[in-house]
Design a protein around this motif. Structure first.
Motif, PDB file in Angstrom:
ATOM      1  N   LYS A   1      -0.415  -3.543  -7.991  1.00  0.00           N
ATOM      2  CA  LYS A   1      -1.808  -3.758  -7.598  1.00  0.00           C
ATOM      3  C   LYS A   1      -2.161  -5.244  -7.491  1.00  0.00           C
ATOM      4  O   LYS A   1      -2.808  -5.651  -6.514  1.00  0.00           O
ATOM      5  CB  LYS A   1      -2.743  -3.046  -8.571  1.00  0.00           C
ATOM      6  CG  LYS A   1      -2.800  -1.539  -8.337  1.00  0.00           C
ATOM      7  CD  LYS A   1      -3.740  -0.852  -9.303  1.00  0.00           C
ATOM      8  CE  LYS A   1      -3.807   0.652  -9.020  1.00  0.00           C
ATOM      9  NZ  LYS A   1      -4.687   1.341  -9.993  1.00  0.00           N
TER      10      LYS A   1
ATOM     11  N   GLU B   1       1.425   6.511  -6.934  1.00  0.00           N
ATOM     12  CA  GLU B   1       0.299   7.366  -7.335  1.00  0.00           C
ATOM     13  C   GLU B   1       0.632   8.840  -7.136  1.00  0.00           C
ATOM     14  O   GLU B   1       0.299   9.685  -7.975  1.00  0.00           O
ATOM     15  CB  GLU B   1      -0.945   6.985  -6.539  1.00  0.00           C
ATOM     16  CG  GLU B   1      -1.544   5.644  -6.960  1.00  0.00           C
ATOM     17  CD  GLU B   1      -2.613   5.162  -6.005  1.00  0.00           C
ATOM     18  OE1 GLU B   1      -2.772   5.798  -4.928  1.00  0.00           O
ATOM     19  OE2 GLU B   1      -3.275   4.152  -6.313  1.00  0.00           O
ATOM     20  N   THR B   2       1.311   9.147  -6.015  1.00  0.00           N
ATOM     21  CA  THR B   2       1.731  10.531  -5.783  1.00  0.00           C
ATOM     22  C   THR B   2       2.747  10.976  -6.834  1.00  0.00           C
ATOM     23  O   THR B   2       2.649  12.088  -7.383  1.00  0.00           O
ATOM     24  CB  THR B   2       2.344  10.666  -4.386  1.00  0.00           C
ATOM     25  OG1 THR B   2       1.384  10.276  -3.403  1.00  0.00           O
ATOM     26  CG2 THR B   2       2.774  12.107  -4.114  1.00  0.00           C
TER      27      THR B   2
ATOM     28  N   SER C   1       0.837  -1.211   0.000  1.00  0.00           N
ATOM     29  CA  SER C   1       0.000   0.000   0.000  1.00  0.00           C
ATOM     30  C   SER C   1       0.865   1.250   0.000  1.00  0.00           C
ATOM     31  O   SER C   1       0.557   2.234  -0.691  1.00  0.00           O
ATOM     32  CB  SER C   1      -0.933  -0.004   1.216  1.00  0.00           C
ATOM     33  OG  SER C   1      -1.772  -1.137   1.206  1.00  0.00           O
ATOM     34  N   ARG C   2       1.954   1.224   0.781  1.00  0.00           N
ATOM     35  CA  ARG C   2       2.856   2.379   0.817  1.00  0.00           C
ATOM     36  C   ARG C   2       3.477   2.626  -0.557  1.00  0.00           C
ATOM     37  O   ARG C   2       3.562   3.764  -1.029  1.00  0.00           O
ATOM     38  CB  ARG C   2       3.952   2.149   1.862  1.00  0.00           C
ATOM     39  CG  ARG C   2       4.883   3.329   2.062  1.00  0.00           C
ATOM     40  CD  ARG C   2       6.076   2.943   2.902  1.00  0.00           C
ATOM     41  NE  ARG C   2       6.903   1.947   2.244  1.00  0.00           N
ATOM     42  CZ  ARG C   2       7.771   2.226   1.271  1.00  0.00           C
ATOM     43  NH1 ARG C   2       7.925   3.466   0.846  1.00  0.00           N
ATOM     44  NH2 ARG C   2       8.487   1.265   0.722  1.00  0.00           N
ATOM     45  N   LYS C   3       3.904   1.548  -1.207  1.00  0.00           N
ATOM     46  CA  LYS C   3       4.492   1.690  -2.543  1.00  0.00           C
ATOM     47  C   LYS C   3       3.469   2.239  -3.531  1.00  0.00           C
ATOM     48  O   LYS C   3       3.789   3.096  -4.374  1.00  0.00           O
ATOM     49  CB  LYS C   3       5.014   0.344  -3.024  1.00  0.00           C
ATOM     50  CG  LYS C   3       6.279  -0.114  -2.328  1.00  0.00           C
ATOM     51  CD  LYS C   3       6.754  -1.443  -2.904  1.00  0.00           C
ATOM     52  CE  LYS C   3       8.034  -1.910  -2.226  1.00  0.00           C
ATOM     53  NZ  LYS C   3       8.489  -3.222  -2.764  1.00  0.00           N
ATOM     54  N   LEU C   4       2.232   1.735  -3.441  1.00  0.00           N
ATOM     55  CA  LEU C   4       1.194   2.206  -4.356  1.00  0.00           C
ATOM     56  C   LEU C   4       0.913   3.692  -4.145  1.00  0.00           C
ATOM     57  O   LEU C   4       0.780   4.449  -5.119  1.00  0.00           O
ATOM     58  CB  LEU C   4      -0.091   1.399  -4.151  1.00  0.00           C
ATOM     59  CG  LEU C   4      -0.156   0.030  -4.825  1.00  0.00           C
ATOM     60  CD1 LEU C   4      -1.420  -0.706  -4.419  1.00  0.00           C
ATOM     61  CD2 LEU C   4      -0.112   0.182  -6.335  1.00  0.00           C
ATOM     62  N   ARG C   5       0.831   4.109  -2.875  1.00  0.00           N
ATOM     63  CA  ARG C   5       0.588   5.532  -2.605  1.00  0.00           C
ATOM     64  C   ARG C   5       1.737   6.384  -3.139  1.00  0.00           C
ATOM     65  O   ARG C   5       1.513   7.457  -3.712  1.00  0.00           O
ATOM     66  CB  ARG C   5       0.411   5.761  -1.107  1.00  0.00           C
ATOM     67  CG  ARG C   5      -0.911   5.261  -0.561  1.00  0.00           C
ATOM     68  CD  ARG C   5      -1.164   5.812   0.840  1.00  0.00           C
ATOM     69  NE  ARG C   5      -0.134   5.382   1.761  1.00  0.00           N
ATOM     70  CZ  ARG C   5      -0.198   4.267   2.490  1.00  0.00           C
ATOM     71  NH1 ARG C   5      -1.242   3.470   2.372  1.00  0.00           N
ATOM     72  NH2 ARG C   5       0.765   3.936   3.334  1.00  0.00           N
ATOM     73  N   GLY C   6       2.969   5.914  -2.950  1.00  0.00           N
ATOM     74  CA  GLY C   6       4.121   6.649  -3.453  1.00  0.00           C
ATOM     75  C   GLY C   6       4.101   6.768  -4.966  1.00  0.00           C
ATOM     76  O   GLY C   6       4.388   7.838  -5.526  1.00  0.00           O
TER      77      GLY C   6
END
Length: 233
Positions: A192, A110-111, A103-108
């Motif tokens: 994902k 996406e940002t 989740s942290r990687k995905l948020r990074g």
């Protein structure tokens, strides 16, 4: 049942344990069926055989121990269950940590994708303005009405850096920005499914807390049966 002698019932129970058909649960269930089987299923010889089949390491110390085989079996069962449950809790924590990392990687990503998108739009807007400056600079070399010429001259003078040099730098930056956006999109596409897989695995662990490698001994009767069947083909 009283027609059959005790020796025959005892032999039936021994064969059941020896063949892997009887588990400790079966012995406990049989013990409440009638007085005769209650007495026979509690005999130390049966529990010694079961202890030897399910816990070979414990059976070596049982001969010199004053504790009855049934009590030894119960103690080993409890320790085994606690060990399996602790292993299950560790597995859940590892999976939750893995989900948090995904989740942290995905948020990074996406940002980063959003930032690169904003950067690309700013670059395209600046390139568009520099294109107008270049057009105005070319137009100054041709005859124009004074009003139009003055407007073009004002556009050219507002540009503080050489147009061609700046446009070349922006084009390089735009290619790099597109490359980073492509990398973020590939990363999101790969990350994902990993997150979804980890979530499914966590759901499976929580739904089947005693399945697989983390099966407690209460859920490990099949494993015990398989061990005994291998020993007694």
């Amino acid at each position: 049942m009283s027609i059959l002698p005790d020796e025959l019932w005892r032999r039936i129970l021994e064969l059941g344990i020896q063949s892997g058909g009887f588990t400790y649960k079966d012995l406990c269930c049989i013990s409440i069926s009638c007085r005769l089987l209650h007495r026979l299923s509690g005999e130390e010889a049966l529990w010694s055989r079961l202890l030897l089949s399910d816990f070979p390491s414990a059976s070596s110390s049982s001969s010199s121990s004053p504790v009855k085989p049934k009590s030894l079996y119960r103690n080993r069962y409890e320790r085994e269950r606690e060990r399996k449950m602790a292993a299950h809790r560790r597995a859940v924590l590892r999976k939750e940590s893995e989900i948090a990392e995904h989740s942290r990687k995905l948020r990074g990503m996406e940002t980063g994708l959003a930032e690169e998108g904003e950067n690309m739009r700013a670059i395209l807007a600046e390139l568009s303005n520099l294109g107008k400056v270049r057009e105005a600079s070319v137009a100054l070399n041709a005859w124009q009405p004074e009003v139009v010429r003055g407007r073009h001259k004002q556009i050219v003078e507002q540009c503080a850096v050489p147009v061609e040099y700046r446009m070349h730098a922006l084009e390089m930056e735009l290619r790099l920005c597109k490359h980073r956006i492509s990398g973020f999109r590939r990363g999101l596409k790969d990350e994902k499914p990993r997150l979804d897989t980890a979530k499914q695995q966590l759901l499976s662990l929580n739904y089947h807390p005693l399945r697989g490698d983390y099966a407690g001994f209460s859920g490990g009767d099949n494993q015990s049966n398989m061990k005994r069947k291998k020993k007694n083909p």
